[in-house]
Write a protein that holds these residues in place. Structure first.
Motif, PDB file in Angstrom:
ATOM      1  N   MET A   1       0.841  -1.202   0.000  1.00 47.01           N
ATOM      2  CA  MET A   1       0.000   0.000   0.000  1.00 47.01           C
ATOM      3  C   MET A   1       0.873   1.248   0.000  1.00 47.01           C
ATOM      4  N   LYS A   2       0.660   2.115  -0.959  1.00 42.88           N
ATOM      5  CA  LYS A   2       1.402   3.371  -1.003  1.00 42.88           C
ATOM      6  C   LYS A   2       0.764   4.391  -0.074  1.00 42.88           C
ATOM      7  N   ARG A   3       1.611   5.210   0.512  1.00 42.58           N
ATOM      8  CA  ARG A   3       1.142   6.289   1.365  1.00 42.58           C
ATOM      9  C   ARG A   3       1.438   7.620   0.687  1.00 42.58           C
ATOM     10  N   VAL A   4       0.397   8.415   0.474  1.00 44.37           N
ATOM     11  CA  VAL A   4       0.538   9.718  -0.170  1.00 44.37           C
ATOM     12  C   VAL A   4       0.053  10.790   0.788  1.00 44.37           C
ATOM     13  N   LEU A   5       0.887  11.799   0.981  1.00 43.20           N
ATOM     14  CA  LEU A   5       0.515  12.943   1.805  1.00 43.20           C
ATOM     15  C   LEU A   5       0.313  14.141   0.885  1.00 43.20           C
ATOM     16  N   SER A  29      -9.725   4.062  -3.892  1.00 44.89           N
ATOM     17  CA  SER A  29     -10.343   2.859  -4.471  1.00 44.89           C
ATOM     18  C   SER A  29      -9.300   1.852  -4.909  1.00 44.89           C
ATOM     19  N   LYS A  30      -8.059   2.313  -5.067  1.00 42.69           N
ATOM     20  CA  LYS A  30      -6.961   1.424  -5.455  1.00 42.69           C
ATOM     21  C   LYS A  30      -6.117   1.000  -4.260  1.00 42.69           C
ATOM     22  N   GLY A  31      -6.561   1.371  -3.057  1.00 42.31           N
ATOM     23  CA  GLY A  31      -5.886   0.904  -1.855  1.00 42.31           C
ATOM     24  C   GLY A  31      -4.827   1.829  -1.294  1.00 42.31           C
ATOM     25  N   TYR A  32      -4.694   3.017  -1.834  1.00 38.25           N
ATOM     26  CA  TYR A  32      -3.721   3.970  -1.295  1.00 38.25           C
ATOM     27  C   TYR A  32      -4.176   4.472   0.073  1.00 38.25           C
ATOM     28  N   GLU A  33      -3.214   4.710   0.950  1.00 38.66           N
ATOM     29  CA  GLU A  33      -3.489   5.377   2.220  1.00 38.66           C
ATOM     30  C   GLU A  33      -3.143   6.852   2.048  1.00 38.66           C
ATOM     31  N   ILE A  34      -4.064   7.727   2.411  1.00 40.76           N
ATOM     32  CA  ILE A  34      -3.891   9.151   2.115  1.00 40.76           C
ATOM     33  C   ILE A  34      -4.144  10.015   3.346  1.00 40.76           C
ATOM     34  N   TRP A  35      -3.223  10.930   3.562  1.00 37.56           N
ATOM     35  CA  TRP A  35      -3.437  12.004   4.513  1.00 37.56           C
ATOM     36  C   TRP A  35      -3.494  13.308   3.723  1.00 37.56           C
ATOM     37  N   LEU A  36      -4.384  14.195   4.134  1.00 37.91           N
ATOM     38  CA  LEU A  36      -4.480  15.506   3.517  1.00 37.91           C
ATOM     39  C   LEU A  36      -4.258  16.564   4.584  1.00 37.91           C
ATOM     40  N   ILE A  37      -3.319  17.454   4.326  1.00 42.34           N
ATOM     41  CA  ILE A  37      -2.998  18.508   5.290  1.00 42.34           C
ATOM     42  C   ILE A  37      -3.282  19.866   4.655  1.00 42.34           C
ATOM     43  N   ILE A  86       5.136  12.913  -1.066  1.00 37.08           N
ATOM     44  CA  ILE A  86       4.520  14.150  -0.597  1.00 37.08           C
ATOM     45  C   ILE A  86       4.217  14.983  -1.831  1.00 37.08           C
ATOM     46  N   HIS A  87       2.968  15.382  -1.960  1.00 36.56           N
ATOM     47  CA  HIS A  87       2.513  16.108  -3.151  1.00 36.56           C
ATOM     48  C   HIS A  87       1.830  17.379  -2.686  1.00 36.56           C
ATOM     49  N   SER A  88       2.469  18.524  -2.922  1.00 33.35           N
ATOM     50  CA  SER A  88       1.927  19.811  -2.483  1.00 33.35           C
ATOM     51  C   SER A  88       1.221  20.511  -3.634  1.00 33.35           C
ATOM     52  N   HIS A  89       0.254  21.362  -3.273  1.00 35.27           N
ATOM     53  CA  HIS A  89      -0.567  22.059  -4.259  1.00 35.27           C
ATOM     54  C   HIS A  89      -0.691  23.536  -3.909  1.00 35.27           C
ATOM     55  N   MET A  90      -0.369  24.382  -4.871  1.00 38.52           N
ATOM     56  CA  MET A  90      -0.453  25.846  -4.791  1.00 38.52           C
ATOM     57  C   MET A  90       0.766  26.434  -4.081  1.00 38.52           C
ATOM     58  N   VAL A  91       1.018  27.707  -4.358  1.00 35.35           N
ATOM     59  CA  VAL A  91       2.322  28.289  -4.079  1.00 35.35           C
ATOM     60  C   VAL A  91       2.739  28.217  -2.611  1.00 35.35           C
ATOM     61  N   HIS A  92       1.852  28.562  -1.686  1.00 36.35           N
ATOM     62  CA  HIS A  92       2.264  28.567  -0.273  1.00 36.35           C
ATOM     63  C   HIS A  92       2.617  27.171   0.211  1.00 36.35           C
ATOM     64  N   ALA A  93       1.812  26.196  -0.176  1.00 35.66           N
ATOM     65  CA  ALA A  93       2.096  24.811   0.212  1.00 35.66           C
ATOM     66  C   ALA A  93       3.364  24.307  -0.462  1.00 35.66           C
ATOM     67  N   ASN A  94       3.569  24.675  -1.722  1.00 36.32           N
ATOM     68  CA  ASN A  94       4.778  24.255  -2.429  1.00 36.32           C
ATOM     69  C   ASN A  94       6.029  24.771  -1.729  1.00 36.32           C
ATOM     70  N   LEU A  95       6.014  26.037  -1.356  1.00 38.99           N
ATOM     71  CA  LEU A  95       7.185  26.611  -0.692  1.00 38.99           C
ATOM     72  C   LEU A  95       7.376  26.031   0.702  1.00 38.99           C
ATOM     73  N   LEU A  96       6.281  25.822   1.427  1.00 36.52           N
ATOM     74  CA  LEU A  96       6.392  25.240   2.769  1.00 36.52           C
ATOM     75  C   LEU A  96       6.956  23.821   2.713  1.00 36.52           C
ATOM     76  N   ALA A  97       6.466  23.026   1.775  1.00 40.74           N
ATOM     77  CA  ALA A  97       6.963  21.647   1.653  1.00 40.74           C
ATOM     78  C   ALA A  97       8.459  21.633   1.363  1.00 40.74           C
ATOM     79  N   ARG A  98       8.899  22.522   0.495  1.00 40.89           N
ATOM     80  CA  ARG A  98      10.323  22.564   0.133  1.00 40.89           C
ATOM     81  C   ARG A  98      11.189  22.950   1.334  1.00 40.89           C
ATOM     82  N   VAL A  99      10.772  23.971   2.053  1.00 37.81           N
ATOM     83  CA  VAL A  99      11.558  24.395   3.216  1.00 37.81           C
ATOM     84  C   VAL A  99      11.566  23.310   4.285  1.00 37.81           C
ATOM     85  N   THR A 100      10.429  22.650   4.475  1.00 37.07           N
ATOM     86  CA  THR A 100      10.337  21.589   5.494  1.00 37.07           C
ATOM     87  C   THR A 100      11.263  20.432   5.170  1.00 37.07           C
TER      88      THR A 100
END
Length: 379
Positions: A1-5, A29-37, A86-100
């Motif tokens: 099972m893949k985990r996607v954040l 539906s394909k069995g992925y485990e997902i967290w959304l932040i 880890i898949h970020s969306h939109m500018v603020h999240a993209n920059l935060l993910a990179r710095v983190t």
């Protein structure tokens, strides 16, 4: 099972969020485990995500207020979940993910932009500076990808096109919904234009209202329904009074029944100054609606001139009105053919199942470099 954040700036009723819900549903539906932040408190789709089994978290940030503590909150959640991607969306999240990423290991970080324009020179500079911390960047339209390369927000070797996808089953035109909703709203057999979206300056509803005022001179019985909320509402209502639009324009507020509204409408209208690849145009096409829209961003990747709609210059109410009148002047049979052409095109190019498969292929990469980006660069 893949985990996607998934990390996103905020979670409201808007295009990027709608796309992410589609993604979560398909991957679960394909069995992925997902967290959304969500960086700020999420306010939309929470029941749907819970039913899917998607765990939702927030970093409890406040809009417009930088908070360095968010880096360590995000780090804590990443350590707890241990995602494969880890898949970020939109500018603020993209920059935060990179710095983190400076503070916690990430196996794979993909950053997605959803627009031609995410801000001014400072945000573009921050994208350049933090680029080494990202494995791959994507955008939702070819026009937007080319622009990001041009302004050096991302190098050509690290940015690819990944369009939005749509579940066509959710937007099949319903005769029953059309009759019922028109009866509820007492719309009779008038020609109905529909616009969905936030009431914000970049959507340029002023141009839309000016264009519709010109349309009313030719088709006085037509109506415009606008569904959405935002800071521009009072100003737009005042403009309606100045233009003497009276009962011809209806502000519906927040609606969650987009498919029903599209079933009741005869044409879809968009007046944005800039866009990425609007989900709402995919939804309108899937609903079989002819479209009048501005020629910005990825709109022309959905609306083909004279085939399923017409395109006007941005901030040009006369041109937009002319596009609307062209559609309205067609007999119903021709408008139906235009709608059918749009639905067929969306089915071929933007089917959510195909788009999810492409994302899965990317998620499966152990590393993403020039060659893998090249493989996914076509639409």
């Amino acid at each position: 099972m893949k985990r996607v954040l998934y990390l996103i700036t905020g979670f409201d009723y808007a295009g990027a969020e709608s796309q992410l819900v589609h993604m979560c549903r398909s991957l679960r539906s394909k069995g992925y485990e997902i967290w959304l932040i969500s960086m700020v408190r999420p306010v939309a789709y929470l029941d749907e995500l819970a039913e899917m089994g998607v765990e939702v978290h927030t970093l409890n940030m406040r809009k417009g207020i930088p908070d360095p503590r968010a880096i360590f909150r995000l780090r804590r959640l990443i350590r707890s979940f241990k995602p494969d991607v880890i898949h970020s969306h939109m500018v603020h999240a993209n920059l935060l993910a990179r710095v983190t990423r400076l503070f916690v290991p990430m196996r794979l970080l993909i950053c997605t932009a959803h627009s031609m324009n995410e801000g001014g020179w400072l945000r573009n500079l921050l994208y350049r500076i933090t680029d080494p911390l990202c494995d791959l960047m994507t955008n939702v339209s070819r026009e937007a990808v080319d622009r990001y390369i041009e302004i050096k927000a991302a190098p050509r070797r690290k940015i690819i096109l990944m369009p939005n996808g749509i579940n066509l089953e959710h937007f099949s035109r319903s005769v029953q919904d059309r009759i019922q909703l028109r009866d509820e709203m007492k719309l009779a057999d008038r020609f109905i234009w529909l616009a969905l979206g936030r009431l914000v300056p970049e959507k340029d509803y002023e141009t839309m209202l000016l264009a519709f005022a010109r349309v009313l001179e030719v088709y006085p019985e037509s109506r415009l329904l606008i569904a959405g909320i935002g800071p521009e509402r009072s100003r737009l209502e005042e403009l309606c009074r100045k233009l003497k639009l009276g009962e011809a324009v209806w502000f519906l507020g927040m609606r969650t029944d987009a498919a029903r509204l599209m079933s009741a409408a005869d044409g879809y209208l968009m007046s944005s100054r800039w866009e990425g690849l609007p989900m709402v145009l995919l939804e309108a096409s899937a609903s079989g609606l002819p479209i009048a829209a501005t020629d910005v961003g990825g709109n022309k990747e959905v609306v083909h001139e004279g085939v399923n709609g017409h395109l006007a210059g941005a901030s040009d109410p006369d041109h937009l009105a002319a596009c609307m009148i062209k559609i309205m002047a067609n007999p119903e049979e021709i408008r139906s053919e235009m709608g059918h052409a749009g639905r067929e095109y969306v089915h071929a190019e933007f089917n959510i199942n195909t788009i999810v498969e492409r994302w899965e292929n990317l998620y499966g990469q152990k590393s993403i470099g020039h060659e893998s980006g090249k493989a996914y660069s076509s639409s």
